[in-house]
Design a protein around this motif. Structure first.
Motif, PDB file in Angstrom:
ATOM      1  N   UNK A   1     -31.461  23.757  -8.427  1.00 33.76           N
ATOM      2  CA  UNK A   1     -30.737  22.705  -8.387  1.00 33.76           C
ATOM      3  C   UNK A   1     -30.687  21.814  -7.288  1.00 33.76           C
ATOM      4  N   UNK A   2     -30.640  20.436  -7.433  1.00 35.46           N
ATOM      5  CA  UNK A   2     -30.685  19.384  -6.326  1.00 35.46           C
ATOM      6  C   UNK A   2     -29.323  19.431  -5.859  1.00 35.46           C
ATOM      7  N   UNK A   3     -29.042  19.411  -4.448  1.00 34.85           N
ATOM      8  CA  UNK A   3     -27.587  19.224  -3.981  1.00 34.85           C
ATOM      9  C   UNK A   3     -27.516  17.855  -3.570  1.00 34.85           C
ATOM     10  N   UNK A   4     -26.083  17.638  -3.519  1.00 41.39           N
ATOM     11  CA  UNK A   4     -25.575  16.364  -3.064  1.00 41.39           C
ATOM     12  C   UNK A   4     -25.296  16.386  -1.501  1.00 41.39           C
ATOM     13  N   UNK A   5     -25.801  15.693  -0.644  1.00 43.60           N
ATOM     14  CA  UNK A   5     -25.788  15.699   0.881  1.00 43.60           C
ATOM     15  C   UNK A   5     -25.567  14.161   1.274  1.00 43.60           C
TER      16      UNK A   5
END
Length: 83
Positions: free
Chosen positions: A38-42
């Motif tokens: 999953x893509x993370x929010x950063x």
């Protein structure tokens, strides 16, 4: 091209990937092969420092006094009296 950070919820593997905006998000973990990547929010990873255009062109300038309009009470300091 932006750098996206991904993490696998199955094995915990985490890695950054350079992708185009038009690329589909990755879903298969390169470490364990599960479909739980999953893509993370950063936060954005840059800061504007120095004396570049962003520091000189967008600073607010001191307000100049409005020009005298004449008439009674228009210039309380008397600097623009017409007498």
């Amino acid at each position: 091209m932006p750098i996206y950070e991904y993490r696998c919820t199955s094995c915990g593997f985490q890695k950054e990937h350079l992708q185009k905006l038009s690329d589909a998000p990755l879903s298969i973990c390169p470490e364990c092969g599960q479909a739980s990547y999953n893509k993370l929010l950063s936060a954005a990873g840059f800061q504007l420092k120095g004396s570049g255009w962003y520091a000189t062109d967008f600073k607010s300038k001191p307000a100049s006094p409005p020009p005298c309009q004449g008439g009674e009470g228009a210039c309380p300091s008397g600097a623009c009296s017409t007498s």
